[in-house]
Design a protein around this motif. Structure first.
Motif, PDB file in Angstrom:
ATOM      1  N   UNK A  44       0.845  -1.202   0.000  1.00  0.00           N
ATOM      2  CA  UNK A  44       0.000   0.000   0.000  1.00  0.00           C
ATOM      3  C   UNK A  44       0.879   1.252   0.000  1.00  0.00           C
ATOM      4  N   UNK A  45       1.857   1.307   0.907  1.00  0.00           N
ATOM      5  CA  UNK A  45       2.891   2.338   0.852  1.00  0.00           C
ATOM      6  C   UNK A  45       2.463   3.748   1.202  1.00  0.00           C
ATOM      7  N   UNK A  46       1.305   3.926   1.792  1.00  0.00           N
ATOM      8  CA  UNK A  46       0.852   5.271   2.162  1.00  0.00           C
ATOM      9  C   UNK A  46       0.455   5.278   3.640  1.00  0.00           C
ATOM     10  N   UNK A  47       0.503   6.467   4.282  1.00  0.00           N
ATOM     11  CA  UNK A  47       0.260   6.508   5.726  1.00  0.00           C
ATOM     12  C   UNK A  47      -1.206   6.299   6.122  1.00  0.00           C
ATOM     13  N   UNK A  48      -2.130   6.545   5.219  1.00  0.00           N
ATOM     14  CA  UNK A  48      -3.549   6.346   5.545  1.00  0.00           C
ATOM     15  C   UNK A  48      -4.240   5.655   4.370  1.00  0.00           C
ATOM     16  N   UNK A  49      -5.442   5.187   4.642  1.00  0.00           N
ATOM     17  CA  UNK A  49      -6.298   4.689   3.565  1.00  0.00           C
ATOM     18  C   UNK A  49      -7.236   5.819   3.162  1.00  0.00           C
ATOM     19  N   UNK A  50      -7.302   6.094   1.904  1.00  0.00           N
ATOM     20  CA  UNK A  50      -8.306   7.046   1.384  1.00  0.00           C
ATOM     21  C   UNK A  50      -9.234   6.267   0.467  1.00  0.00           C
ATOM     22  N   UNK A  51     -10.499   6.213   0.842  1.00  0.00           N
ATOM     23  CA  UNK A  51     -11.442   5.325   0.177  1.00  0.00           C
ATOM     24  C   UNK A  51     -12.627   6.153  -0.330  1.00  0.00           C
ATOM     25  N   UNK A  52     -12.868   6.164  -1.643  1.00  0.00           N
ATOM     26  CA  UNK A  52     -14.021   6.927  -2.124  1.00  0.00           C
ATOM     27  C   UNK A  52     -15.325   6.283  -1.667  1.00  0.00           C
ATOM     28  N   UNK A  53     -16.342   7.099  -1.509  1.00  0.00           N
ATOM     29  CA  UNK A  53     -17.672   6.608  -1.116  1.00  0.00           C
ATOM     30  C   UNK A  53     -18.656   6.934  -2.246  1.00  0.00           C
ATOM     31  N   UNK A  54     -19.351   5.899  -2.711  1.00  0.00           N
ATOM     32  CA  UNK A  54     -20.238   6.050  -3.873  1.00  0.00           C
ATOM     33  C   UNK A  54     -21.613   5.475  -3.586  1.00  0.00           C
ATOM     34  N   UNK A  55     -22.614   5.980  -4.289  1.00  0.00           N
ATOM     35  CA  UNK A  55     -23.887   5.287  -4.380  1.00  0.00           C
ATOM     36  C   UNK A  55     -24.364   5.430  -5.826  1.00  0.00           C
ATOM     37  N   UNK A  56     -25.520   4.895  -6.140  1.00  0.00           N
ATOM     38  CA  UNK A  56     -25.897   4.730  -7.545  1.00  0.00           C
ATOM     39  C   UNK A  56     -27.344   5.130  -7.768  1.00  0.00           C
ATOM     40  N   UNK A  57     -27.557   5.807  -8.894  1.00  0.00           N
ATOM     41  CA  UNK A  57     -28.904   6.152  -9.336  1.00  0.00           C
ATOM     42  C   UNK A  57     -29.245   5.301 -10.557  1.00  0.00           C
ATOM     43  N   UNK A  58     -30.378   4.619 -10.500  1.00  0.00           N
ATOM     44  CA  UNK A  58     -30.848   3.809 -11.618  1.00  0.00           C
ATOM     45  C   UNK A  58     -32.183   4.379 -12.077  1.00  0.00           C
TER      46      UNK A  58
END
Ligand SMILES: [Zn+2]
Length: 274
Positions: A44-58
């Motif tokens: 991973x090699x980075x000091x934190x986890x950065x995780x995008x948050x998504x939802x979906x429109x159908x």
């Protein structure tokens, strides 16, 4: 900016960006133990986890469906942007008729609430049966550490604010026209993927089967402490990557940056932009 919708079966699918989740790397786990975990952290090699948050429109002829509801205002300014994305598409909250929840965690379900009112006043909310029952169980709550109790509060608020409009989903049923439930237990007991069927190439929205697409595809034994049942989560992750690659499905999810294909690479898998 929100990308244009893509068509899968009877639905036009739009990815809504809700925010970015940051966590210390200590939340990363590995099924094979500490040495493997350290190797994963090196990778991973980075000091934190950065995780995008998504939802979906159908969108189909019957109206508008959300898959997950984003975070709303509960977790501060880094989250909740799915609401603005919907507004920018000209969609009012009372136009959302159906909401499929992948699992009862805050970044997927808190957007259902507007303080003490439902944010989506006309929506039916379909929720995995096993999440509803686990997160409504007082004995389970009592044995869960304080900082992991979010799902219990969400289940209670959901039942209160959407009284009579919450439907439990289980098994492998078709839950809306052209959408099948795919069980993905482990992250939560009831976690559900939703498969939007398409004659050529179906789309699986897999919730939190993976949080870190590159790392966990290459090594599905990598998990996060947020997985309620880590061993089952590993099995579900491996199974669904395998199945998606075999079936040629496109995938996306709560923490995936776009539409992806799944291919095999070495002992693991690789996601590619599609
Ligand atoms: Zn999540």
């Amino acid at each position: 900016m929100t990308q244009p919708a893509r068509r899968f079966g009877r639905y036009d699918v739009t990815i809504l960006h809700d925010g970015v989740f940051e966590a210390p790397i200590e939340v990363l786990t590995h099924a094979a133990g500490e040495a493997a975990r350290q190797a994963a952290l090196m990778q991973w090699g980075q000091p934190t986890l950065r995780i995008p948050v998504k939802c979906f429109l159908l969108r189909d002829a019957d109206g508008l469906v959300l898959v997950d509801a984003g975070t709303g205002t509960s977790w501060g300014d880094a989250y909740g942007h799915a609401r603005a994305a919907l507004a920018a598409l000209g969609i009012a909250r009372d136009e959302i008729g159906r909401i499929l929840i992948t699992h009862l965690h805050g970044d997927h379900a808190l957007g259902l609430f507007d303080g003490d009112r439902p944010y989506f006043p006309k929506a039916r909310v379909l929720v995995p049966q096993a999440d509803l029952s686990f997160f409504s169980d007082e004995a389970k709550r009592a044995e869960t550490p304080d900082n992991r109790r979010g799902g219990f509060a969400i289940a209670a608020t959901l039942q209160r604010l959407y009284d009579g409009r919450v439907e439990a989903v289980s098994g492998l049923q078709e839950i809306l026209p052209g959408i099948d439930r795919v069980p993905l237990p482990g992250h939560t007991h009831g976690q559900s993927g939703y498969l939007v069927r398409d004659a050529a190439r179906s789309l699986l929205l897999w919730g939190d089967a993976l949080h870190l697409e590159t790392l966990q595809a290459s090594d599905p034994d990598i998990g996060l402490v947020y997985d309620l049942d880590g061993a089952t989560a590993v099995r579900s992750r491996r199974d669904i990557l395998n199945r998606a690659s075999r079936e040629g499905w496109l995938v996306s999810g709560g923490h995936i940056e776009g539409f992806r294909t799944v291919g095999r690479r070495g002992d693991g898998f690789m996601l590619s932009a599609a």
